[in-house]
Design a protein around this motif. Structure first.
Motif, PDB file in Angstrom:
ATOM      1  N   ASP A  60       0.811  -1.218   0.000  1.00 29.74           N
ATOM      2  CA  ASP A  60       0.000   0.000   0.000  1.00 29.74           C
ATOM      3  C   ASP A  60       0.845   1.269   0.000  1.00 29.74           C
ATOM      4  N   ASP A  61       2.145   1.125   0.273  1.00 31.76           N
ATOM      5  CA  ASP A  61       2.984   2.327   0.378  1.00 31.76           C
ATOM      6  C   ASP A  61       3.709   2.637  -0.935  1.00 31.76           C
ATOM      7  N   GLN A  62       3.218   2.074  -2.036  1.00 32.34           N
ATOM      8  CA  GLN A  62       3.752   2.399  -3.358  1.00 32.34           C
ATOM      9  C   GLN A  62       2.628   2.966  -4.219  1.00 32.34           C
ATOM     10  N   TRP A  63       3.017   3.583  -5.328  1.00 30.57           N
ATOM     11  CA  TRP A  63       2.017   4.125  -6.246  1.00 30.57           C
ATOM     12  C   TRP A  63       1.406   3.005  -7.075  1.00 30.57           C
ATOM     13  N   TRP A  64       0.067   2.945  -7.093  1.00 29.03           N
ATOM     14  CA  TRP A  64      -0.649   2.020  -7.974  1.00 29.03           C
ATOM     15  C   TRP A  64      -1.085   2.741  -9.243  1.00 29.03           C
ATOM     16  N   LEU A  65      -1.152   4.033  -9.164  1.00 19.58           N
ATOM     17  CA  LEU A  65      -1.338   4.919 -10.303  1.00 19.58           C
ATOM     18  C   LEU A  65      -0.421   6.119 -10.084  1.00 19.58           C
ATOM     19  N   ALA A  68     -10.812  -8.614 -13.175  1.00 22.44           N
ATOM     20  CA  ALA A  68     -11.608  -9.082 -12.040  1.00 22.44           C
ATOM     21  C   ALA A  68     -10.726  -9.812 -11.030  1.00 22.44           C
ATOM     22  N   GLU A  69      -9.798 -10.625 -11.539  1.00 22.33           N
ATOM     23  CA  GLU A  69      -8.881 -11.345 -10.654  1.00 22.33           C
ATOM     24  C   GLU A  69      -8.031 -10.366  -9.851  1.00 22.33           C
ATOM     25  N   PHE A  70      -7.535  -9.324 -10.496  1.00 19.90           N
ATOM     26  CA  PHE A  70      -6.737  -8.301  -9.812  1.00 19.90           C
ATOM     27  C   PHE A  70      -7.555  -7.644  -8.697  1.00 19.90           C
ATOM     28  N   CYS A  71      -8.766  -7.214  -9.030  1.00 18.06           N
ATOM     29  CA  CYS A  71      -9.595  -6.505  -8.046  1.00 18.06           C
ATOM     30  C   CYS A  71      -9.909  -7.390  -6.846  1.00 18.06           C
ATOM     31  N   ARG A  72     -10.205  -8.641  -7.082  1.00 20.25           N
ATOM     32  CA  ARG A  72     -10.551  -9.545  -5.989  1.00 20.25           C
ATOM     33  C   ARG A  72      -9.335  -9.890  -5.133  1.00 20.25           C
ATOM     34  N   ARG A  73      -8.192 -10.112  -5.785  1.00 19.74           N
ATOM     35  CA  ARG A  73      -6.984 -10.466  -5.037  1.00 19.74           C
ATOM     36  C   ARG A  73      -6.484  -9.320  -4.177  1.00 19.74           C
ATOM     37  N   TYR A  74      -6.448  -8.115  -4.742  1.00 22.70           N
ATOM     38  CA  TYR A  74      -5.748  -7.008  -4.081  1.00 22.70           C
ATOM     39  C   TYR A  74      -6.672  -5.928  -3.520  1.00 22.70           C
ATOM     40  N   GLY A  75      -7.964  -6.017  -3.858  1.00 25.06           N
ATOM     41  CA  GLY A  75      -8.926  -5.084  -3.280  1.00 25.06           C
ATOM     42  C   GLY A  75     -10.052  -5.778  -2.534  1.00 25.06           C
ATOM     43  N   PRO A 130      -1.223  14.120   2.682  1.00 22.61           N
ATOM     44  CA  PRO A 130       0.144  13.587   2.767  1.00 22.61           C
ATOM     45  C   PRO A 130       0.380  12.534   1.684  1.00 22.61           C
ATOM     46  N   GLU A 131       1.636  12.304   1.350  1.00 19.95           N
ATOM     47  CA  GLU A 131       1.959  11.377   0.269  1.00 19.95           C
ATOM     48  C   GLU A 131       1.411   9.981   0.527  1.00 19.95           C
ATOM     49  N   GLN A 132       1.481   9.511   1.785  1.00 16.63           N
ATOM     50  CA  GLN A 132       0.994   8.170   2.071  1.00 16.63           C
ATOM     51  C   GLN A 132      -0.510   8.065   1.826  1.00 16.63           C
ATOM     52  N   GLN A 133      -1.244   9.139   2.108  1.00 12.08           N
ATOM     53  CA  GLN A 133      -2.673   9.141   1.831  1.00 12.08           C
ATOM     54  C   GLN A 133      -2.928   9.080   0.323  1.00 12.08           C
ATOM     55  N   LEU A 134      -2.122   9.817  -0.431  1.00 14.15           N
ATOM     56  CA  LEU A 134      -2.263   9.813  -1.884  1.00 14.15           C
ATOM     57  C   LEU A 134      -1.923   8.436  -2.462  1.00 14.15           C
ATOM     58  N   LYS A 135      -0.922   7.793  -1.898  1.00 10.55           N
ATOM     59  CA  LYS A 135      -0.567   6.451  -2.377  1.00 10.55           C
ATOM     60  C   LYS A 135      -1.682   5.451  -2.090  1.00 10.55           C
ATOM     61  N   LEU A 136      -2.302   5.570  -0.899  1.00 12.40           N
ATOM     62  CA  LEU A 136      -3.421   4.695  -0.587  1.00 12.40           C
ATOM     63  C   LEU A 136      -4.601   4.988  -1.512  1.00 12.40           C
ATOM     64  N   LEU A 137      -4.830   6.260  -1.796  1.00 15.27           N
ATOM     65  CA  LEU A 137      -5.881   6.624  -2.745  1.00 15.27           C
ATOM     66  C   LEU A 137      -5.574   6.045  -4.129  1.00 15.27           C
ATOM     67  N   SER A 138      -4.288   6.042  -4.497  1.00 13.39           N
ATOM     68  CA  SER A 138      -3.922   5.500  -5.814  1.00 13.39           C
ATOM     69  C   SER A 138      -4.265   4.016  -5.906  1.00 13.39           C
ATOM     70  N   LYS A 139      -4.164   3.300  -4.788  1.00 12.77           N
ATOM     71  CA  LYS A 139      -4.558   1.886  -4.778  1.00 12.77           C
ATOM     72  C   LYS A 139      -6.031   1.747  -5.124  1.00 12.77           C
ATOM     73  N   TRP A 140      -6.871   2.497  -4.432  1.00  8.99           N
ATOM     74  CA  TRP A 140      -8.310   2.323  -4.607  1.00  8.99           C
ATOM     75  C   TRP A 140      -8.805   2.941  -5.909  1.00  8.99           C
ATOM     76  N   GLU A 141      -8.111   3.965  -6.402  1.00 10.43           N
ATOM     77  CA  GLU A 141      -8.464   4.477  -7.729  1.00 10.43           C
ATOM     78  C   GLU A 141      -8.091   3.458  -8.803  1.00 10.43           C
ATOM     79  N   CYS A 142      -7.003   2.743  -8.589  1.00 12.53           N
ATOM     80  CA  CYS A 142      -6.620   1.665  -9.506  1.00 12.53           C
ATOM     81  C   CYS A 142      -7.670   0.554  -9.488  1.00 12.53           C
ATOM     82  N   ILE A 143      -8.125   0.167  -8.288  1.00 13.62           N
ATOM     83  CA  ILE A 143      -9.164  -0.844  -8.172  1.00 13.62           C
ATOM     84  C   ILE A 143     -10.434  -0.371  -8.868  1.00 13.62           C
TER      85      ILE A 143
END
Length: 305
Positions: free
Chosen positions: A51-56, A134-141, A73-86
């Protein structure tokens, strides 16, 4: 009663009989066969993605260019990037599920017999995309987000216009996805596995976009000649609404909630009306499809973009 010439001008068989179109189809079929990837067996799935890396990239986030991005903060943006990717991948799941159904209905149509071979490749590639997103979303989100789509119930168009609108919607959908693919797939800040998924997707989608632009260029005049004035106006409004809902779907309130951001619905509303975001939609995200549609005589730049 229509004249023979007028009837011919409205006939989709003109597309199928065009030598240039046939040559382009043959090339696309050849490329699909040469570049075939079995994603069911060739993707090696990591156990987890941090979660501490950019997903987007930060430039692709829905808050980019606004004061919200400046204060997070950057960590919040990185977490947001995860869920925006999902969310983005969830939109691909939903869009490609609908696309598969619509494309299957075009197979073995009597007025377009020669597109069948490429449509089979198109369906095969989209089926693989549907599965790995779908596999990505289920595995990582742990979920696939749901979103609303254009409601076409009650709208009826002639065969030629239905055909044109189908491939117009597909092109818009794939151009939006392609924008994310190119930027995220080429940005080394993005975690490598996510970057690879974008690259795999783009390899097929580039051909689909080429096909879409070709068939829309061929079918636009036929469709609009076959339709009456009210139907033409309704068709343009239909596509404008599709573009608008496609944009709105990128601002999923649940992705803000899952990122730990409060009042996601209010934030969505603010972002959708923010001048920087509106400028981004027109000048970057939708630049290619809006330009192409303008070139074939359709203006989709509604006031709400």
């Amino acid at each position: 009663m229509q004249s023979t010439i007028a009837m011919q001008a409205c006939d989709l068989r003109q597309i199928d009989e065009d030598p240039a179109f046939a040559s382009r189809l043959e090339k696309l079929v050849s490329l699909s066969r040469e570049r075939h990837i079995n994603t069911f067996t060739q993707i090696e799935w990591p156990d987890f993605l941090p979660d501490d890396q950019w997903w987007l990239p930060p430039e692709l986030l829905s808050v980019y260019g606004t004061e919200h991005a400046e204060t997070m903060p950057e960590q919040q943006l990185k977490l947001l990037s995860k869920w925006e990717c999902i969310n983005q991948f969830s939109l691909n799941v939903e869009g490609e599920r609908e696309l598969l159904s619509a494309l299957s209905a075009q197979l073995y149509a009597p007025d377009l017999p020669h597109i069948d071979t490429y449509i089979h490749h198109f369906i095969d590639e989209e089926n693989k995309h549907l599965w790995f997103f779908a596999e990505f979303c289920r595995r990582y989100g742990g979920k696939v987000y749901s979103s609303k789509k254009v409601n076409v119930a009650g709208e009826r168009f002639c065969r030629e216009m239905e055909f044109f609108l189908l491939f117009a919607r597909i092109l818009i959908f794939e151009e939006i996805g392609g924008y994310y693919n190119v930027i995220a797939g080429g940005d080394e800040r993005v975690t490598p596995f996510v970057r690879m998924i974008h690259q795999i997707h783009h390899a097929d989608e580039a051909r689909h976009i080429t096909f879409g632009r070709t068939i829309l260029s061929q079918s636009k005049e036929i469709a609009f000649a076959a339709a009456d004035p009210a139907e033409r106006e309704a068709a343009v409004a239909h596509l404008q609404r599709y573009v608008q809902i496609s944009i709105e779907s990128l601002y999923q309130p649940a992705m803000y909630r899952d990122s730990g951001i409060e009042a996601g619905v209010a934030l969505r509303r603010k972002l959708l009306s923010h001048p920087a975001r509106r400028e981004h939609h027109v000048s970057r995200l939708l630049k290619r499809p809006l330009k192409f549609m303008n070139e074939i005589g359709i203006n989709l730049e509604g006031q709400t973009l």
